[in-house]
Design an enzyme around this catalytic site. Sequence first.
Site, PDB file in Angstrom:
ATOM      1  N   LYS A 269       1.022  -1.433  -0.319  1.00 13.06           N
ATOM      2  CA  LYS A 269       0.181   0.288   0.031  1.00 13.06           C
ATOM      3  C   LYS A 269       1.054   1.079  -0.093  1.00 13.06           C
ATOM      4  O   LYS A 269       1.393   1.367   1.119  1.00 13.06           O
ATOM      5  CB  LYS A 269      -0.612  -0.504   1.520  1.00 13.06           C
TER       6      LYS A 269
HETATM    7  O1  G3P Z   1      -8.016   1.728   5.609  1.00 16.47           O
HETATM    8  C1  G3P Z   1      -8.118   3.006   5.142  1.00 16.47           C
HETATM    9  C2  G3P Z   1      -9.344   3.852   5.287  1.00 16.47           C
HETATM   10  O2  G3P Z   1     -10.270   2.301   4.663  1.00 16.47           O
HETATM   11  C3  G3P Z   1      -9.428   4.669   6.332  1.00 16.47           C
HETATM   12  O3  G3P Z   1     -10.708   4.835   6.741  1.00 16.47           O
HETATM   13  O4  G3P Z   1     -12.881   5.279   8.350  1.00 16.47           O
HETATM   14  O5  G3P Z   1     -10.248   5.936   8.703  1.00 16.47           O
HETATM   15  O6  G3P Z   1     -11.399   7.121   6.870  1.00 16.47           O
HETATM   16  P1  G3P Z   1     -11.058   5.889   7.883  1.00 16.47           P
END
Ligand code: G3P
Length: 214
Positions: free
Chosen positions: A83
Amino acid sequence: MQFFIDTADLDEIRDAAEMGVIDGVTTNPTLIARTGRPMKDVVKDICEIVDGPISAEVIATDYEGIVREGREVAKMHPNIVVKVPLIADGIKAVKTFTAEGIKTNVTLCFSPTQALLAAKAGATYISPFLGRVDDISGEGMELLEQIVTIYQNYGFETKVLAASIRHPLHVVQAALIGSDVATIPHKVIRQLLKHPLTDAGLARFLEDAKKTPS
Ligand code: G3P
């Protein structure tokens, strides 16, 4: 649409894997930090639970560092997807990884132009962060739709991975738009299952079953 689970919590991953509904796992430095364990140990354990793409994020932000870290983590297991953040050195590194046959997930995507660059560099996945766009009063789903359309227009092979999913409606909308994958937190996977009429109907059936002579 494939389902990945967006977590580094092994219990959550086991629970979703036992339900048979997940095709892969995504992690990020925040999710790894919550485990209190080194990234490589956590990722190694995840690879033993799920047989599918497992995204592990690099911390470096310079080309050499990203390539070094990415190659190292990719060596751990054939299912590892490196990633990489959507910055110039990240895109450059994606090109290198692609040439070496290392799979990549380009993360922190907030615009269709960024998604175009990731696809041109040969990224395996692009991760638009839907919830975080909504957080600043944008339209996360509009971004997803634009990326899906652009990739379809030109036949890019990069898969669209809807990320930063916060609730079941995000999953429904991503599926309607035709996202290849949605990476979903454990809590939301459980929410997908719930319906009050299912619970009420089951309670009624069980009650009625008691009245049936055996
Ligand atoms: O893995 C990346 C992403 O899904 C993060 O989500 O909820 O922290 O914006 P969030």
